[in-house]
Design an enzyme around this catalytic site. Sequence first.
Site, PDB file in Angstrom:
ATOM      1  N   TYR A 135      38.303  -0.425 -11.172  1.00 45.48           N
ATOM      2  CA  TYR A 135      36.892  -0.185 -10.872  1.00 45.48           C
ATOM      3  C   TYR A 135      36.679   1.290 -10.608  1.00 45.48           C
ATOM      4  O   TYR A 135      37.382   1.902  -9.801  1.00 45.48           O
ATOM      5  CB  TYR A 135      36.438  -0.988  -9.642  1.00 45.48           C
ATOM      6  CG  TYR A 135      34.938  -0.953  -9.510  1.00 45.48           C
ATOM      7  CD1 TYR A 135      34.156  -1.977 -10.043  1.00 45.48           C
ATOM      8  CD2 TYR A 135      34.289   0.131  -8.939  1.00 45.48           C
ATOM      9  CE1 TYR A 135      32.771  -1.923  -9.988  1.00 45.48           C
ATOM     10  CE2 TYR A 135      32.907   0.202  -8.884  1.00 45.48           C
ATOM     11  CZ  TYR A 135      32.153  -0.828  -9.408  1.00 45.48           C
ATOM     12  OH  TYR A 135      30.785  -0.768  -9.370  1.00 45.48           O
ATOM     13  N   GLN A 196      29.243  -7.879 -10.128  1.00 43.89           N
ATOM     14  CA  GLN A 196      29.322  -8.561 -11.428  1.00 43.89           C
ATOM     15  C   GLN A 196      30.517  -8.066 -12.244  1.00 43.89           C
ATOM     16  O   GLN A 196      31.172  -8.853 -12.945  1.00 43.89           O
ATOM     17  CB  GLN A 196      27.998  -8.426 -12.219  1.00 43.89           C
ATOM     18  CG  GLN A 196      27.547  -7.006 -12.553  1.00 43.89           C
ATOM     19  CD  GLN A 196      26.710  -6.379 -11.450  1.00 43.89           C
ATOM     20  OE1 GLN A 196      26.787  -6.778 -10.279  1.00 43.89           O
ATOM     21  NE2 GLN A 196      25.918  -5.372 -11.798  1.00 43.89           N
ATOM     22  N   ASN A 219      31.496   0.553  -3.587  1.00 45.20           N
ATOM     23  CA  ASN A 219      30.613   0.416  -2.431  1.00 45.20           C
ATOM     24  C   ASN A 219      30.819  -0.949  -1.759  1.00 45.20           C
ATOM     25  O   ASN A 219      31.727  -1.694  -2.105  1.00 45.20           O
ATOM     26  CB  ASN A 219      29.148   0.621  -2.856  1.00 45.20           C
ATOM     27  CG  ASN A 219      28.683  -0.448  -3.849  1.00 45.20           C
ATOM     28  OD1 ASN A 219      29.299  -1.510  -3.967  1.00 45.20           O
ATOM     29  ND2 ASN A 219      27.611  -0.166  -4.548  1.00 45.20           N
ATOM     30  N   SER A 242      37.343   7.656   4.693  1.00 45.80           N
ATOM     31  CA  SER A 242      38.483   8.562   4.593  1.00 45.80           C
ATOM     32  C   SER A 242      38.745   9.259   5.935  1.00 45.80           C
ATOM     33  O   SER A 242      37.827   9.440   6.729  1.00 45.80           O
ATOM     34  CB  SER A 242      38.184   9.603   3.514  1.00 45.80           C
ATOM     35  OG  SER A 242      39.355  10.272   3.163  1.00 45.80           O
ATOM     36  N   GLN A 264      37.610  16.336   4.409  1.00 42.25           N
ATOM     37  CA  GLN A 264      37.412  14.895   4.560  1.00 42.25           C
ATOM     38  C   GLN A 264      35.979  14.583   4.954  1.00 42.25           C
ATOM     39  O   GLN A 264      35.360  13.666   4.440  1.00 42.25           O
ATOM     40  CB  GLN A 264      38.342  14.292   5.635  1.00 42.25           C
ATOM     41  CG  GLN A 264      39.771  14.179   5.186  1.00 42.25           C
ATOM     42  CD  GLN A 264      39.899  13.564   3.828  1.00 42.25           C
ATOM     43  OE1 GLN A 264      39.483  12.424   3.630  1.00 42.25           O
ATOM     44  NE2 GLN A 264      40.410  14.301   2.866  1.00 42.25           N
ATOM     45  N   HIS A 267      33.209  13.812   2.477  1.00 37.87           N
ATOM     46  CA  HIS A 267      33.192  12.573   1.691  1.00 37.87           C
ATOM     47  C   HIS A 267      32.014  11.689   2.073  1.00 37.87           C
ATOM     48  O   HIS A 267      31.262  11.234   1.239  1.00 37.87           O
ATOM     49  CB  HIS A 267      34.494  11.782   1.873  1.00 37.87           C
ATOM     50  CG  HIS A 267      35.571  12.214   0.936  1.00 37.87           C
ATOM     51  ND1 HIS A 267      35.450  12.081  -0.414  1.00 37.87           N
ATOM     52  CD2 HIS A 267      36.778  12.778   1.160  1.00 37.87           C
ATOM     53  CE1 HIS A 267      36.554  12.546  -1.003  1.00 37.87           C
ATOM     54  NE2 HIS A 267      37.370  12.974  -0.069  1.00 37.87           N
ATOM     55  N   GLU A 332      45.345   8.196   7.461  1.00 36.54           N
ATOM     56  CA  GLU A 332      45.435   8.188   6.003  1.00 36.54           C
ATOM     57  C   GLU A 332      46.107   9.490   5.519  1.00 36.54           C
ATOM     58  O   GLU A 332      47.065   9.448   4.770  1.00 36.54           O
ATOM     59  CB  GLU A 332      44.024   8.061   5.419  1.00 36.54           C
ATOM     60  CG  GLU A 332      43.980   8.024   3.910  1.00 36.54           C
ATOM     61  CD  GLU A 332      42.557   8.130   3.375  1.00 36.54           C
ATOM     62  OE1 GLU A 332      41.638   8.485   4.143  1.00 36.54           O
ATOM     63  OE2 GLU A 332      42.364   7.858   2.163  1.00 36.54           O
ATOM     64  N   HIS A 333      45.561  10.626   5.977  1.00 36.23           N
ATOM     65  CA  HIS A 333      46.123  11.935   5.631  1.00 36.23           C
ATOM     66  C   HIS A 333      46.596  12.617   6.909  1.00 36.23           C
ATOM     67  O   HIS A 333      45.842  12.679   7.879  1.00 36.23           O
ATOM     68  CB  HIS A 333      45.069  12.856   5.009  1.00 36.23           C
ATOM     69  CG  HIS A 333      44.403  12.292   3.787  1.00 36.23           C
ATOM     70  ND1 HIS A 333      43.163  11.699   3.827  1.00 36.23           N
ATOM     71  CD2 HIS A 333      44.805  12.240   2.498  1.00 36.23           C
ATOM     72  CE1 HIS A 333      42.827  11.304   2.597  1.00 36.23           C
ATOM     73  NE2 HIS A 333      43.803  11.614   1.766  1.00 36.23           N
ATOM     74  N   ASP A 366      44.772  15.443  -3.079  1.00 34.35           N
ATOM     75  CA  ASP A 366      43.704  14.640  -3.678  1.00 34.35           C
ATOM     76  C   ASP A 366      43.701  14.747  -5.188  1.00 34.35           C
ATOM     77  O   ASP A 366      43.201  13.860  -5.881  1.00 34.35           O
ATOM     78  CB  ASP A 366      42.333  15.118  -3.168  1.00 34.35           C
ATOM     79  CG  ASP A 366      42.041  14.586  -1.783  1.00 34.35           C
ATOM     80  OD1 ASP A 366      42.747  13.663  -1.354  1.00 34.35           O
ATOM     81  OD2 ASP A 366      41.121  15.102  -1.133  1.00 34.35           O
ATOM     82  N   GLU A 420      65.636 -31.502   8.022  1.00 30.90           N
ATOM     83  CA  GLU A 420      64.186 -31.322   7.943  1.00 30.90           C
ATOM     84  C   GLU A 420      63.495 -32.596   7.456  1.00 30.90           C
ATOM     85  O   GLU A 420      62.280 -32.608   7.262  1.00 30.90           O
ATOM     86  CB  GLU A 420      63.848 -30.147   7.007  1.00 30.90           C
ATOM     87  CG  GLU A 420      64.301 -28.800   7.556  1.00 30.90           C
ATOM     88  CD  GLU A 420      63.906 -27.614   6.667  1.00 30.90           C
ATOM     89  OE1 GLU A 420      63.408 -27.848   5.547  1.00 30.90           O
ATOM     90  OE2 GLU A 420      64.084 -26.472   7.123  1.00 30.90           O
ATOM     91  N   HIS A 425      64.913 -33.326  -1.551  1.00 33.26           N
ATOM     92  CA  HIS A 425      65.645 -32.062  -1.625  1.00 33.26           C
ATOM     93  C   HIS A 425      67.149 -32.326  -1.503  1.00 33.26           C
ATOM     94  O   HIS A 425      67.957 -31.803  -2.270  1.00 33.26           O
ATOM     95  CB  HIS A 425      65.222 -31.128  -0.480  1.00 33.26           C
ATOM     96  CG  HIS A 425      63.881 -30.482  -0.667  1.00 33.26           C
ATOM     97  ND1 HIS A 425      62.698 -31.175  -0.618  1.00 33.26           N
ATOM     98  CD2 HIS A 425      63.538 -29.181  -0.902  1.00 33.26           C
ATOM     99  CE1 HIS A 425      61.689 -30.332  -0.793  1.00 33.26           C
ATOM    100  NE2 HIS A 425      62.171 -29.119  -0.975  1.00 33.26           N
TER     101      HIS A 425
END
Lengths: 435, 435
Positions: A135, A196, A219, A242, A264, A267, A332-333, A366, A420, A425
Site C-alpha cells: 500500500y 477498498q 491513513n 513517528s 521527525q 511528519h 523507533e529512531h 530514512d 494428555e 495420537h
Amino acid sequence: MSDLSITRLNTSDEDFDRSLARLLAWDDSVDHQVNESVRHILSQVKSRGDAAILEFTEQFDRLKADSVAELEMSKDRLLKALEAIPQDQRLALEAAAQRIRDYHERQNQTSWQYEEADGTVLGQKVTPLDRAGLYVPGGKAAYPSSVLMNAIPAKVAGVSEVVMVVPTPDGLVNDMVLAAAAIAGVDRVFTIGGAQAVGALAYGTETVPAVDKIVGPGNIFVATAKREVFGTVGIDMIAGPSEILVICDGQTDPDWIAMDLFSQAEHDEQAQSILISPDKGFLDAVEASIQRLLPTMERADIIAESVGSRGALIQVADLAEAAEVSNRIAPEHLELSVEQPEALLENIRHAGAVFMGRYTAEALGDYCAGPNHVLPTSGTARFSSPLGVYDFQKRSSIIGFSANGADKMGRIASVLARGEGLTAHARSAEYRIKE
Amino acid sequence: MSDLSITRLNTSDEDFDRSLARLLAWDDSVDHQVNESVRHILSQVKSRGDAAILEFTEQFDRLKADSVAELEMSKDRLLKALEAIPQDQRLALEAAAQRIRDYHERQNQTSWQYEEADGTVLGQKVTPLDRAGLYVPGGKAAYPSSVLMNAIPAKVAGVSEVVMVVPTPDGLVNDMVLAAAAIAGVDRVFTIGGAQAVGALAYGTETVPAVDKIVGPGNIFVATAKREVFGTVGIDMIAGPSEILVICDGQTDPDWIAMDLFSQAEHDEQAQSILISPDKGFLDAVEASIQRLLPTMERADIIAESVGSRGALIQVADLAEAAEVSNRIAPEHLELSVEQPEALLENIRHAGAVFMGRYTAEALGDYCAGPNHVLPTSGTARFSSPLGVYDFQKRSSIIGFSANGADKMGRIASVLARGEGLTAHARSAEYRIKE
C-alpha cells in the site's frame, strides 16, 4: 512568533516516572465509526469484487473508470515516469535502491537441516511468500522512499509478484512514486486506495489478485482495514506516529540536534521528538536553536504543534541513565550523538534503528543508508523489528524419522499423549513402534 | 454404529475448485457478544488491576482468593509437581524438553555488522524480549507439551522472565502441566485464566508484571483478548482449528493413515483431516480402516463429527498434482507418506510442518521430535511460520556514518527529502555535508 513552550523533565524529579508515562501515552484505540465504515467497505469488496472497487474509487477518489483493468498501470507507464523525473532524483533513487538492496540481501535466510545418529532428519525450510501487496498513500504523503523500502525486501526475499496499490485522488499521479516502483521491480500497480484497496488485496477480485501479506503505511482507514483482514492475510505492524529519541553528551552542534528533532516533528502533529542529555546547558542551547530555527522551517506549524505538544527535553544524571530511559521508551529512531556510541549501544535493548555518532543524522536512514525505514513505533520495539526480508519469507519445519527413530520417539510420544488423554495420537505413534 | 459419510473429491471433477474452497472455508469472524464481554474485562483489568483479577477469577473459575499473590505458585510447588508425577511421564517430558531445546538452539539469531570502504558501519543487533507471557489452558485441554513448546523457545532466545498463567477452575490443578513448567524453566506462574489473565499480562497489575509478548493457545475469550491487546504487546498467531493433510502414494498401511487422520480429528469437532492420493483403491482402503477403527476410539464422537463434517478423501492424477492441491491448502501439518518424500518436498511451498516418509507420524511432532508444535493454521502457512526462537527476539538496525560517509549520503538524502517536500529531513542531512 512567540516562543514555543517545550516540556522539560528531569529524572531527579519525584514524579518523573508518571510524567514520562504521560508524555509517551498514545491512544491507538479504534474509532468505532471508522471501524463500521471499513467493515462495510470490506464486505462489499469481498462479495462484489471489481464492481465495489469501481464505486468506492469514484466515491472517495473522484475517479471514474469502466473497469478495474483501466485502473491498472502498465510497466511502460512506470518506465515513462522514470524517464520523466529530474535526473538528480532518478540517480538518487537508484543509489538509494542499490544500498537498500545490498543491506537487505544480508537478511536472507537459508534452509537448514541436520541428521541424527539413527538417521532422523530435522530441519527448517525457508520459502518466500507467493505474492505481496504494497500500500502506498497518494496525495501529499506520497513517498517514493517508502516504495523502495517496502518493495525491495519483498523482491530480495524472492516474492514472485509484488502488487502495489496507490490512490490517485482526482487523477493526480506522482511520477516519483511510479519511478520508484519501476526501480524496485514492482510487478503490478493499481491506482486504487483506502480500505477498498486493502480489501481487494486481501480477498482478491476479478482483476486484482489476492496477496499473502499486505505492507505499507496508510491513513486511519487503511490501518483499520489492515487490522481487520489480519488472519486472512499477513500484515506488517500498525504504525503509530513517528518518533525520534536523541541521546547527546552535549558536544554536538545544537543546531544539528534541533534539526534532527524537527525531521521527525515535520511528519505530523502527533510525531514525537525527545532529546535526553546529562548537560542542562546543552538542553538550553538546543531549546534556543529550536526557537531560532523554527520560523525558518517550511512546515513550521506542524513542527510547532508536534514539538510543543509531544516533544520533550529530558535531563539525566549520566549517559547510563539516558540508556535506561531510552529502554523504557523503546524508540523507533534512536540517535546516539555521543563520543563513544559503541559503548553506549551495549546498554540499548530496545530500538527500531540506532544512529551512531554525531554524523549519522536520522534522515540518512530514512532514505539511503540501506536499512529499512519501516520501524516499530509506540514502544513496540520492545517486541518487534524493522521491516525486513524475513517479513516476506516463512519457515516450514522438516521432520523425517527412520524406522529406528520412530521406534524410539514413538515410545516417548505414547507416554505423553496418553498423559494428555489423546489416544489417537498415542496409537498413531505406537503403530510405528517395533514389536 | 452406521457408517460415517466422508466427503470424496476428485481433481478431475468439474467443480473441484469450488468444492475444495467450500471444504476449507472457516469462519473466524469475531463474535460480537464475546467481543463486548472481553472489552469489558480488559478495561476493568487495565483500570483496577488486582481487584478486577480477583473478582473475575472468583466469577469464572469459582476460585476465591484474598490477593493475587495467593494465586501465584511458588517454584517449590512446581518442583513438587515434578516429583509427584509418574516416573515414565517425567522421563518422557525431560526427553522431549531436551530435543525441543536442541532443535530450537539452531534457530538462535546473531547480530552482525559490516564496514564499508569509507568507514560507514551497518548492521543488525539481535536482542531478546525482556519478558514473555505464556497462556496455558486449564481443565480438560491442559497440555504439558504446550508448556514445553511455548516456554523453551523463549528461554533459548534469552528472555529473562517467562510468566505463565493457567486457570485452575474450582481449584483443579494439573501436576503434569506444572512439572512441564518446572522443566522448561518458567519463572513465575499465576493460576488465573481467561481474558482477565491476558489483560493482566498485557497491562500489568500491582502483582502480575506486564510482559512484552503473549503466546499460547486458549478458548475464544482468550483469543479475542489477545487480538484486542495486540499492539500494546506482541502476540503469536490467533490459531484456528488444527489440521492435517496426508499425501500418500498408496503404499502405507491404511490403518496407519486412518489413525494419523484421527490424531488431528480427536482435537475437536472443527479439526480438519484430509487425505490425498492418486490411488482410488487406497482411498477406499483408508475409508474402510476409518469405519473399522472409529468405534474403538476413546474420542469416537469428536472424531466422527470432525471427519464427517470437515474431513475429505481427495483423489488426484499424480503426486505432482497432490503437491499443487497441498499448496492451495497450505496445511498446518503435512505428511508426505510416500517412497521419495525428499523429491516431493521440492514442490511444497506452504506448510507449517512437513512429516517425511511413512514412519514419521504427525503425533511425534506434537511431542518430542524437536520442532515446535505451535504452527500456522487455516492456510496462514502461506505467510507465517512455526513458533520459534525468532518470535522471542527482535532486531535493531545499526547505522553509523563516518564524516565522509555522511557527506556522500547526505547529498542523496537531500535530493530525495526535497523531492518529498520534507525540508527538515533535507537540512538535517545537509548540516553533515562538507562545504
